[in-house]
Write a protein that holds these residues in place. Structure first.
Motif, PDB file in Angstrom:
ATOM      1  N   VAL A 147       9.759  76.808 -44.267  1.00  0.00           N
ATOM      2  CA  VAL A 147      10.025  75.468 -43.760  1.00  0.00           C
ATOM      3  C   VAL A 147      11.186  74.857 -44.559  1.00  0.00           C
ATOM      4  CG1 VAL A 147       9.026  73.150 -43.639  1.00  0.00           C
ATOM      5  CG2 VAL A 147       7.666  75.147 -42.923  1.00  0.00           C
ATOM      6  N   SER A 186      14.681  75.946 -43.461  1.00  0.00           N
ATOM      7  CA  SER A 186      15.166  75.231 -42.273  1.00  0.00           C
ATOM      8  C   SER A 186      15.647  73.848 -42.649  1.00  0.00           C
ATOM      9  CB  SER A 186      14.045  75.112 -41.234  1.00  0.00           C
ATOM     10  OG  SER A 186      13.766  76.372 -40.704  1.00  0.00           O
ATOM     11  N   GLY A 229       7.527  73.234 -33.396  1.00  0.00           N
ATOM     12  CA  GLY A 229       7.925  74.646 -33.345  1.00  0.00           C
ATOM     13  C   GLY A 229       6.907  75.509 -34.064  1.00  0.00           C
ATOM     14  N   ARG A 230       7.381  76.244 -35.081  1.00  0.00           N
ATOM     15  CA  ARG A 230       6.474  77.149 -35.806  1.00  0.00           C
ATOM     16  C   ARG A 230       5.603  76.413 -36.834  1.00  0.00           C
ATOM     17  NH1 ARG A 230      10.786  81.249 -37.562  1.00  0.00           N
ATOM     18  NH2 ARG A 230      12.200  79.722 -36.635  1.00  0.00           N
ATOM     19  N   ASP A 247      13.202  70.089 -26.409  1.00  0.00           N
ATOM     20  CA  ASP A 247      12.385  71.266 -26.726  1.00  0.00           C
ATOM     21  C   ASP A 247      11.652  71.731 -25.481  1.00  0.00           C
ATOM     22  OD1 ASP A 247      11.298  72.414 -29.732  1.00  0.00           O
ATOM     23  OD2 ASP A 247      10.225  73.059 -27.919  1.00  0.00           O
ATOM     24  N   LYS A 248      11.462  73.047 -25.407  1.00  0.00           N
ATOM     25  CA  LYS A 248      10.774  73.608 -24.238  1.00  0.00           C
ATOM     26  C   LYS A 248       9.258  73.398 -24.309  1.00  0.00           C
ATOM     27  CE  LYS A 248      10.654  78.265 -26.204  1.00  0.00           C
ATOM     28  NZ  LYS A 248      11.047  79.655 -26.080  1.00  0.00           N
ATOM     29  N   VAL A 256      16.057  74.964 -22.180  1.00  0.00           N
ATOM     30  CA  VAL A 256      17.492  75.124 -21.923  1.00  0.00           C
ATOM     31  C   VAL A 256      17.766  76.575 -21.528  1.00  0.00           C
ATOM     32  CG1 VAL A 256      19.788  75.037 -22.972  1.00  0.00           C
ATOM     33  CG2 VAL A 256      18.073  73.310 -23.572  1.00  0.00           C
ATOM     34  N   GLY A 285      11.681  71.717 -33.913  1.00  0.00           N
ATOM     35  CA  GLY A 285      10.993  72.190 -35.112  1.00  0.00           C
ATOM     36  C   GLY A 285      11.527  71.403 -36.295  1.00  0.00           C
ATOM     37  N   ILE A 286      11.233  71.860 -37.505  1.00  0.00           N
ATOM     38  CA  ILE A 286      11.650  71.099 -38.684  1.00  0.00           C
ATOM     39  C   ILE A 286      13.178  71.039 -38.785  1.00  0.00           C
ATOM     40  CG2 ILE A 286      11.478  73.050 -40.317  1.00  0.00           C
ATOM     41  CD1 ILE A 286      10.447  69.419 -41.047  1.00  0.00           C
ATOM     42  N   SER A 287      13.892  72.091 -38.324  1.00  0.00           N
ATOM     43  CA  SER A 287      15.368  72.046 -38.366  1.00  0.00           C
ATOM     44  C   SER A 287      15.897  70.915 -37.496  1.00  0.00           C
ATOM     45  CB  SER A 287      15.979  73.355 -37.843  1.00  0.00           C
ATOM     46  OG  SER A 287      15.687  74.422 -38.658  1.00  0.00           O
ATOM     47  N   ASP A 337      16.159  78.699 -39.849  1.00  0.00           N
ATOM     48  CA  ASP A 337      15.576  79.447 -40.977  1.00  0.00           C
ATOM     49  C   ASP A 337      16.160  80.853 -41.085  1.00  0.00           C
ATOM     50  OD1 ASP A 337      14.365  80.644 -38.802  1.00  0.00           O
ATOM     51  OD2 ASP A 337      12.372  80.667 -39.711  1.00  0.00           O
ATOM     52  N   TRP A 385      21.306  81.777 -24.634  1.00  0.00           N
ATOM     53  CA  TRP A 385      21.800  80.681 -23.798  1.00  0.00           C
ATOM     54  C   TRP A 385      22.953  79.871 -24.400  1.00  0.00           C
ATOM     55  CZ3 TRP A 385      20.335  77.082 -27.291  1.00  0.00           C
ATOM     56  CH2 TRP A 385      19.107  77.240 -27.938  1.00  0.00           C
ATOM     57  N   GLY A 389      15.736  72.134 -29.888  1.00  0.00           N
ATOM     58  CA  GLY A 389      14.680  72.571 -30.805  1.00  0.00           C
ATOM     59  C   GLY A 389      14.112  71.404 -31.586  1.00  0.00           C
ATOM     60  N   GLN A 429       1.512  78.074 -42.763  1.00  0.00           N
ATOM     61  CA  GLN A 429       0.232  77.755 -43.402  1.00  0.00           C
ATOM     62  C   GLN A 429       0.343  76.625 -44.396  1.00  0.00           C
ATOM     63  OE1 GLN A 429      -2.828  79.311 -42.585  1.00  0.00           O
ATOM     64  NE2 GLN A 429      -1.347  79.442 -40.930  1.00  0.00           N
ATOM     65  N   PHE A 430       1.463  76.567 -45.063  1.00  0.00           N
ATOM     66  CA  PHE A 430       1.733  75.546 -46.091  1.00  0.00           C
ATOM     67  C   PHE A 430       3.230  75.609 -46.331  1.00  0.00           C
ATOM     68  CE2 PHE A 430       0.311  79.517 -48.153  1.00  0.00           C
ATOM     69  CZ  PHE A 430       1.510  79.894 -48.731  1.00  0.00           C
TER      70      PHE A 430
HETATM   71  C1  LIG Z   1       2.900  82.991 -38.421  1.00  0.00           C
HETATM   72  C2  LIG Z   1       3.859  82.215 -39.266  1.00  0.00           C
HETATM   73  C3  LIG Z   1       3.536  81.914 -40.582  1.00  0.00           C
HETATM   74  C4  LIG Z   1       4.428  81.182 -41.368  1.00  0.00           C
HETATM   75  N1  LIG Z   1       4.059  80.818 -42.629  1.00  0.00           N
HETATM   76  C5  LIG Z   1       4.853  79.993 -43.343  1.00  0.00           C
HETATM   77  C6  LIG Z   1       4.403  79.451 -44.575  1.00  0.00           C
HETATM   78  O1  LIG Z   1       3.263  79.671 -44.977  1.00  0.00           O
HETATM   79  N2  LIG Z   1       5.264  78.659 -45.288  1.00  0.00           N
HETATM   80  C7  LIG Z   1       6.518  78.338 -44.824  1.00  0.00           C
HETATM   81  O2  LIG Z   1       7.239  77.585 -45.482  1.00  0.00           O
HETATM   82  N3  LIG Z   1       6.959  78.827 -43.632  1.00  0.00           N
HETATM   83  C8  LIG Z   1       6.154  79.627 -42.889  1.00  0.00           C
HETATM   84  N4  LIG Z   1       6.566  80.106 -41.679  1.00  0.00           N
HETATM   85  C9  LIG Z   1       7.976  79.890 -41.283  1.00  0.00           C
HETATM   86  C10 LIG Z   1       8.236  78.446 -40.801  1.00  0.00           C
HETATM   87  O3  LIG Z   1       7.240  78.067 -39.888  1.00  0.00           O
HETATM   88  C11 LIG Z   1       9.601  78.425 -40.131  1.00  0.00           C
HETATM   89  O4  LIG Z   1      10.572  78.964 -41.007  1.00  0.00           O
HETATM   90  C12 LIG Z   1      10.039  77.005 -39.748  1.00  0.00           C
HETATM   91  O5  LIG Z   1       8.965  76.244 -39.226  1.00  0.00           O
HETATM   92  C13 LIG Z   1      11.157  77.138 -38.741  1.00  0.00           C
HETATM   93  O6  LIG Z   1      11.532  75.861 -38.259  1.00  0.00           O
HETATM   94  P1  LIG Z   1      12.784  75.731 -37.269  1.00  0.00           P
HETATM   95  O7  LIG Z   1      12.843  74.320 -36.837  1.00  0.00           O
HETATM   96  O8  LIG Z   1      13.980  76.307 -37.940  1.00  0.00           O
HETATM   97  O9  LIG Z   1      12.453  76.700 -36.051  1.00  0.00           O
HETATM   98  P2  LIG Z   1      11.212  76.536 -34.990  1.00  0.00           P
HETATM   99  O10 LIG Z   1      10.054  75.896 -35.657  1.00  0.00           O
HETATM  100  O11 LIG Z   1      11.067  77.870 -34.400  1.00  0.00           O
HETATM  101  O12 LIG Z   1      11.822  75.497 -33.956  1.00  0.00           O
HETATM  102  C14 LIG Z   1      12.674  75.916 -32.909  1.00  0.00           C
HETATM  103  C15 LIG Z   1      12.305  75.119 -31.653  1.00  0.00           C
HETATM  104  O13 LIG Z   1      13.210  75.485 -30.640  1.00  0.00           O
HETATM  105  C16 LIG Z   1      12.526  75.448 -29.411  1.00  0.00           C
HETATM  106  N5  LIG Z   1      13.274  76.252 -28.445  1.00  0.00           N
HETATM  107  C17 LIG Z   1      13.570  77.590 -28.506  1.00  0.00           C
HETATM  108  N6  LIG Z   1      14.275  77.966 -27.428  1.00  0.00           N
HETATM  109  C18 LIG Z   1      14.438  76.841 -26.681  1.00  0.00           C
HETATM  110  C19 LIG Z   1      15.069  76.586 -25.416  1.00  0.00           C
HETATM  111  N7  LIG Z   1      15.690  77.560 -24.727  1.00  0.00           N
HETATM  112  N8  LIG Z   1      15.042  75.314 -24.923  1.00  0.00           N
HETATM  113  C20 LIG Z   1      14.426  74.307 -25.610  1.00  0.00           C
HETATM  114  N9  LIG Z   1      13.803  74.505 -26.781  1.00  0.00           N
HETATM  115  C21 LIG Z   1      13.806  75.761 -27.321  1.00  0.00           C
HETATM  116  C22 LIG Z   1      11.159  76.027 -29.746  1.00  0.00           C
HETATM  117  O14 LIG Z   1      10.161  75.627 -28.800  1.00  0.00           O
HETATM  118  C23 LIG Z   1      10.911  75.450 -31.135  1.00  0.00           C
HETATM  119  O15 LIG Z   1      10.131  74.264 -31.081  1.00  0.00           O
HETATM  120  C24 LIG Z   1       5.684  80.794 -40.848  1.00  0.00           C
HETATM  121  C25 LIG Z   1       5.997  81.090 -39.514  1.00  0.00           C
HETATM  122  C26 LIG Z   1       5.086  81.773 -38.723  1.00  0.00           C
HETATM  123  C27 LIG Z   1       5.412  82.011 -37.277  1.00  0.00           C
END
Ligand SMILES: Cc1cc2nc3c(=O)[nH]c(=O)nc-3n(C[C@H](O)[C@H](O)[C@H](O)COP(=O)(O)OP(=O)(O)OC[C@H]3O[C@@H](n4cnc5c(N)ncnc54)[C@H](O)[C@@H]3O)c2cc1C
Length: 338
Positions: free
Chosen positions: A316, A319, A39-40, A32-33, A129, A12-14, A302, A167, A10, A56-57
């Motif tokens: 964000v 995470s 990510g999000r 990452d896939k 993965v 994303g920010i995590s 998250d 997985w 992954g 969004q922010f």
């Molecule tokens: C519509 C929407 C609006 C939002 N608005 C806000 C906001 O305004 N403010 C705020 O703070 N937060 C907001 N969030 C939440 C915020 O975006 C998330 O909490 C944060 O970005 C999550 O980060 P993460 O790294 O934990 O997960 P993710 O960003 O989901 O990262 C996980 C990564 O894992 C990868 N992955 C998954 N499965 C596999 C696999 N099998 N193999 C390889 N890679 C894989 C994915 O492609 C992804 O890149 C919003 C989210 C959404 C969807």
């Protein structure tokens, strides 16, 4: 002793936070896939237009996140966004909303921070993965195209919890906690117009509607004016309509938009719908991360205790906090370079 080899699934920010904080202490690859990182924290280009169709922010309420962000604020990668924000409700007079803390955005798009974090990391993209298996005292990953990567001493998953369950190895002692996590979905609708009428807001929260949020294109820091709108549905409406045909969802969200604004908008030149199946966690774990020292497996994201799910609070920053707590703990374990 060689540094432990660690696969973070992954980008994303995590995953990017964890990889950044472990830099120099372990031999890390982030997998990452998707084609890009974030990510999000997602951005998408449609012709000349650019949309942040995920987060969004973000706010920074903890000292740790404020400290982590400061170099990126200084570099101009992250800026506080100060839009004109209204609350809209059909049949009621719009009213102004004030924000009482900085609301940060990436410049020129939400992916700016993930891209900046990823710049110094060892990345493997477009690698989905499908399996994580133990073989000869080490972990091996299998990907959707049947290729493999390994050996790894540690594997850390950072995807939304329901995806991890698909997985991650069944020996992982954190799986039970992850099974209780629930996510809410969200529709993002990207609309492009030949010309938009004058709107009295840059961003709007919408009440009593399938719509939750509207942003006018070009209103964020570092973006150029564009005739676009980005809409987010409410989580509750998305849950009801998740499997509906795209054209029906688009029609209903466009009707809700006209109702919220109080005037019919011209037909869009293009519309693009994105279904976020795992937008925000609606039920979280009670721990900061899941760690299985015996099996050298871990997960963060998250869905942890840092998310205030009752207040729509998957953020964000949640995470970031989960990943940094895990990094801190991993660095106390034998094998990780001091
Ligand atoms: C519509 C929407 C609006 C939002 N608005 C806000 C906001 O305004 N403010 C705020 O703070 N937060 C907001 N969030 C939440 C915020 O975006 C998330 O909490 C944060 O970005 C999550 O980060 P993460 O790294 O934990 O997960 P993710 O960003 O989901 O990262 C996980 C990564 O894992 C990868 N992955 C998954 N499965 C596999 C696999 N099998 N193999 C390889 N890679 C894989 C994915 O492609 C992804 O890149 C919003 C989210 C959404 C969807």
């Amino acid at each position: 002793m060689p540094a432990p080899r660690l696969a973070i699934i992954g980008a994303g920010i995590s995953g990017l936070t964890l990889a950044t904080l472990l830099g120099g202490h372990a031999d890390v690859v982030v997998i990452d896939k998707s084609r890009g990182v974030g990510g999000r924290m997602a951005s998408r280009r449609v012709g000349e237009a650019s949309f942040d169709h995920g987060a969004q922010f973000f706010t920074a309420r903890s000292k740790a996140f404020q400290r982590f962000l400061q170099p990126w604020i200084d570099a101009g990668t992250v800026k506080a966004w100060e839009p004109r924000v209204l609350t809209l409700e059909a049949g009621s007079k719009p009213y102004r909303r004030d924000w009482f803390e900085p609301h940060y955005v990436g410049v020129p798009a939400m992916t700016a921070l993930p891209k900046a974090l990823a710049a110094g990391l060892n990345l493997s993209l477009q690698a989905e993965v499908t399996k994580v298996e133990r073989e000869a005292e080490a972990w091996w990953l299998t990907f959707a195209d049947s290729s493999r990567a390994g050996p790894f001493d540690w594997v850390v998953a950072t995807a939304p919890a329901p995806q991890i369950l698909n997985w991650f190895p069944s020996v992982f002692n954190g799986l039970e906690a992850l099974q209780h996590v629930r996510y809410a979905p969200c529709f993002a609708l990207m609309l492009g117009f030949a010309e938009l009428p004058e709107l009295r807001f840059d961003a709007a929260r919408v009440k009593s509607s399938p719509l939750d949020w509207i942003v006018r294109g070009g209103s964020k820091e570092g973006t150029v004016p564009q005739q676009t709108l980005l809409l987010h549905s409410t989580r509750a409406w998305a849950a009801e309509e998740l499997e509906a045909e795209s054209s029906i969802v688009v029609d209903n969200l466009c009707k809700a938009l006209d109702n919220a604004i109080g005037i019919p908008l011209p037909l869009p030149e293009f519309s693009l719908l994105h279904r976020w199946r795992y937008a925000s966690s609606a039920q979280t774990t009670s721990s900061a991360f899941e760690l299985d020292v015996t099996n050298s497996l871990a997960a963060c994201g998250d869905w942890s205790v840092f998310s205030d799910a009752d207040n729509g609070g998957t953020r964000v920053e949640s995470s970031f906090l989960s990943a940094s707590a895990l990094a801190e703990r991993l660095l106390t374990l034998p094998g990780f370079r001091a």
